[in-house]
Design a protein around this motif. Structure first.
Motif, PDB file in Angstrom:
ATOM      1  N   GLY A  76       0.805  -1.215   0.000  1.00  0.00           N
ATOM      2  CA  GLY A  76       0.000   0.000   0.000  1.00  0.00           C
ATOM      3  C   GLY A  76       0.833   1.258   0.000  1.00  0.00           C
ATOM      4  O   GLY A  76       0.305   2.362   0.095  1.00  0.00           O
ATOM      5  N   GLU A  77       2.158   1.132  -0.112  1.00  0.00           N
ATOM      6  CA  GLU A  77       3.021   2.310  -0.113  1.00  0.00           C
ATOM      7  C   GLU A  77       4.191   2.081  -1.054  1.00  0.00           C
ATOM      8  O   GLU A  77       4.728   0.983  -1.146  1.00  0.00           O
ATOM      9  CB  GLU A  77       3.554   2.587   1.294  1.00  0.00           C
ATOM     10  N   PHE A  78       4.546   3.107  -1.801  1.00  0.00           N
ATOM     11  CA  PHE A  78       5.764   3.032  -2.597  1.00  0.00           C
ATOM     12  C   PHE A  78       6.394   4.412  -2.656  1.00  0.00           C
ATOM     13  O   PHE A  78       5.766   5.413  -2.308  1.00  0.00           O
ATOM     14  CB  PHE A  78       5.491   2.485  -4.008  1.00  0.00           C
ATOM     15  N   LEU A  79       7.654   4.464  -3.064  1.00  0.00           N
ATOM     16  CA  LEU A  79       8.419   5.699  -3.026  1.00  0.00           C
ATOM     17  C   LEU A  79       8.666   6.237  -4.422  1.00  0.00           C
ATOM     18  O   LEU A  79       8.807   5.486  -5.388  1.00  0.00           O
ATOM     19  CB  LEU A  79       9.761   5.464  -2.324  1.00  0.00           C
ATOM     20  N   LEU A  80       8.720   7.562  -4.502  1.00  0.00           N
ATOM     21  CA  LEU A  80       9.045   8.243  -5.749  1.00  0.00           C
ATOM     22  C   LEU A  80      10.348   8.998  -5.569  1.00  0.00           C
ATOM     23  O   LEU A  80      10.553   9.680  -4.558  1.00  0.00           O
ATOM     24  CB  LEU A  80       7.942   9.244  -6.122  1.00  0.00           C
ATOM     25  N   ARG A 175      -8.322   7.949  -2.336  1.00  0.00           N
ATOM     26  CA  ARG A 175      -7.667   6.722  -2.797  1.00  0.00           C
ATOM     27  C   ARG A 175      -6.159   6.739  -2.608  1.00  0.00           C
ATOM     28  O   ARG A 175      -5.524   5.685  -2.598  1.00  0.00           O
ATOM     29  CB  ARG A 175      -7.994   6.445  -4.261  1.00  0.00           C
ATOM     30  N   LEU A 176      -5.560   7.918  -2.469  1.00  0.00           N
ATOM     31  CA  LEU A 176      -4.119   7.950  -2.217  1.00  0.00           C
ATOM     32  C   LEU A 176      -3.730   9.231  -1.511  1.00  0.00           C
ATOM     33  O   LEU A 176      -4.433  10.250  -1.572  1.00  0.00           O
ATOM     34  CB  LEU A 176      -3.309   7.775  -3.505  1.00  0.00           C
ATOM     35  N   CYS A 177      -2.598   9.159  -0.833  1.00  0.00           N
ATOM     36  CA  CYS A 177      -2.053  10.304  -0.115  1.00  0.00           C
ATOM     37  C   CYS A 177      -0.549  10.381  -0.403  1.00  0.00           C
ATOM     38  O   CYS A 177       0.131   9.352  -0.416  1.00  0.00           O
ATOM     39  CB  CYS A 177      -2.304  10.157   1.381  1.00  0.00           C
ATOM     40  N   LEU A 178      -0.042  11.583  -0.652  1.00  0.00           N
ATOM     41  CA  LEU A 178       1.385  11.785  -0.871  1.00  0.00           C
ATOM     42  C   LEU A 178       1.947  12.637   0.254  1.00  0.00           C
ATOM     43  O   LEU A 178       1.380  13.672   0.609  1.00  0.00           O
ATOM     44  CB  LEU A 178       1.658  12.485  -2.204  1.00  0.00           C
ATOM     45  N   SER A 208      -6.984   2.690   5.239  1.00  0.00           N
ATOM     46  CA  SER A 208      -7.008   3.216   6.605  1.00  0.00           C
ATOM     47  C   SER A 208      -6.084   4.417   6.753  1.00  0.00           C
ATOM     48  O   SER A 208      -6.422   5.399   7.435  1.00  0.00           O
ATOM     49  CB  SER A 208      -6.614   2.128   7.604  1.00  0.00           C
ATOM     50  N   MET A 209      -4.906   4.387   6.117  1.00  0.00           N
ATOM     51  CA  MET A 209      -3.968   5.498   6.204  1.00  0.00           C
ATOM     52  C   MET A 209      -4.449   6.699   5.408  1.00  0.00           C
ATOM     53  O   MET A 209      -4.273   7.849   5.823  1.00  0.00           O
ATOM     54  CB  MET A 209      -2.588   5.050   5.710  1.00  0.00           C
ATOM     55  N   VAL A 210      -5.051   6.445   4.244  1.00  0.00           N
ATOM     56  CA  VAL A 210      -5.610   7.547   3.460  1.00  0.00           C
ATOM     57  C   VAL A 210      -6.748   8.205   4.235  1.00  0.00           C
ATOM     58  O   VAL A 210      -6.876   9.436   4.270  1.00  0.00           O
ATOM     59  CB  VAL A 210      -6.104   7.052   2.086  1.00  0.00           C
ATOM     60  N   GLY A 211      -7.584   7.379   4.884  1.00  0.00           N
ATOM     61  CA  GLY A 211      -8.667   7.920   5.702  1.00  0.00           C
ATOM     62  C   GLY A 211      -8.149   8.744   6.868  1.00  0.00           C
ATOM     63  O   GLY A 211      -8.696   9.811   7.191  1.00  0.00           O
ATOM     64  N   PHE A 212      -7.076   8.269   7.505  1.00  0.00           N
ATOM     65  CA  PHE A 212      -6.466   9.013   8.611  1.00  0.00           C
ATOM     66  C   PHE A 212      -5.953  10.365   8.120  1.00  0.00           C
ATOM     67  O   PHE A 212      -6.148  11.396   8.765  1.00  0.00           O
ATOM     68  CB  PHE A 212      -5.319   8.202   9.212  1.00  0.00           C
ATOM     69  N   SER A 213      -5.292  10.364   6.961  1.00  0.00           N
ATOM     70  CA  SER A 213      -4.736  11.605   6.401  1.00  0.00           C
ATOM     71  C   SER A 213      -5.846  12.594   6.069  1.00  0.00           C
ATOM     72  O   SER A 213      -5.725  13.800   6.311  1.00  0.00           O
ATOM     73  CB  SER A 213      -3.929  11.288   5.144  1.00  0.00           C
ATOM     74  N   ARG A 214      -6.936  12.076   5.529  1.00  0.00           N
ATOM     75  CA  ARG A 214      -8.061  12.952   5.192  1.00  0.00           C
ATOM     76  C   ARG A 214      -8.697  13.527   6.454  1.00  0.00           C
ATOM     77  O   ARG A 214      -9.106  14.705   6.481  1.00  0.00           O
ATOM     78  CB  ARG A 214      -9.098  12.189   4.373  1.00  0.00           C
TER      79      ARG A 214
END
Length: 304
Positions: A76-80, A175-178, A208-214
């Motif tokens: 559920g996580e990757f780096l750019l 759906r995603l958080c940066l 769950s993490m995207v929801g937390f961030s929102r």
């Protein structure tokens, strides 16, 4: 026309296939249909172009078929890497259908940056996507930010400001958080050692993490002050900035650390500090903090 001009013109027409010149110098020059000439001259190139476009579309289809397999196998996580961050952000924003939420600390952005992102922002709003942007209070003081915020608000977006903000964050369509990735970066995304350039970014897709961030964004948003250029509650914002300066004193932050926290230059922070100390009648930073706490100007309860 001179004979030389006629010969030159006929050669040019012949090269384009618009005329056929007889091998006999005394023979006729025959005009050919432009459509036939165009097909002969451009047909091969058009065929190559269509073949290349078809190949590119095939490659795109192959790439776009991969994300479901990728998402099913990762955490559920990757780096750019830094060079890819802005391109990825713009591509994901272009795909947005519901909302784009941005926390943008670090004070005012440069006029060049705001001018560059304005057109994509207006296009996003034109598609009916909800747009909310959080800046720090210090961003209000520049004409570029005022003009940018005014354009966003007129187009249906919302802009608010807060005295301090956590690190940069973008939430897209639930759906995603940066978020910035890597140690040593300030809230504005600039490395604390002074190097320029964007940091690497972590892209989080775990629901769950995207929801937390929102939820975090919403809490910041509820506490922020609406930014309506020309109608900004200057007194309220000034009072919040004053409290933020006093709170920095109570925390014992250096001028440099406090200015980074508030998104202003060290020189500007010192100017605000001098004004606050004068208003309080304080002769030292420590005395200013004590007076502020004693008068209830800031809440700095210490619990053991």
């Amino acid at each position: 026309m001179a004979v030389g001009e006629v010969v030159h013109a006929l050669k040019a027409l012949s090269d384009f296939g618009l005329v056929r010149i007889s091998a006999d110098p005394a023979g006729p020059v025959v005009a050919l249909h432009p459509g036939v000439a165009a097909e002969k001259a451009l047909g091969a190139e058009e065929k190559r172009t269509r073949a290349r476009a078809h190949r590119l579309e095939q490659l795109r289809s192959v790439f776009m078929a991969c994300p479901p397999y990728y998402a099913s196998g990762d955490s559920g996580e990757f780096l750019l890497d830094p060079p890819d961050v802005q391109l990825f952000i713009q591509e994901e924003i272009n795909r947005a259908t519901e909302e784009v939420l941005t926390v943008q600390p670090g004070g005012a952005r440069s006029p060049e940056t705001l001018e560059k992102v304005l057109a994509p922002e207006l296009a996003l709003l034109g598609r009916g996507v909800r747009r909310k942007i959080l800046y720090q209070h210090s961003a209000r003081g520049t004409r570029a930010t005022q003009s940018f915020a005014s354009a966003i608000v007129r187009a249906g977006g919302e802009v608010r400001t807060l005295e301090t903000l956590p690190n940069r964050m973008i939430v897209i369509d639930r759906r995603l958080c940066l978020i910035p990735h890597g140690a040593g970066h300030t809230g504005s995304g600039t490395p604390s050692d002074g190097r320029s350039g964007p940091p690497a970014a972590a892209v989080i897709r775990t629901p769950s993490m995207v929801g937390f961030s929102r939820d975090l964004f919403q809490r910041l948003w509820d506490a922020a002050t609406p930014f309506h250029p020309g109608h900004a509650p200057a007194g309220e914002v000034a009072d919040e900035l004053r409290r933020a300066v006093l709170h920095s004193l109570a925390l014992g932050l250096t001028d440099e650390a406090a200015s980074r926290r508030l998104g202003i230059s060290t020189r500007t922070f010192r100017r605000h500090l001098a004004a606050v100390m004068q208003d309080l009648g304080a002769t030292s930073r420590f005395q200013a903090a004590v007076i502020a706490i004693d008068r209830g100007l800031i809440d700095f309860s210490l619990k053991v």
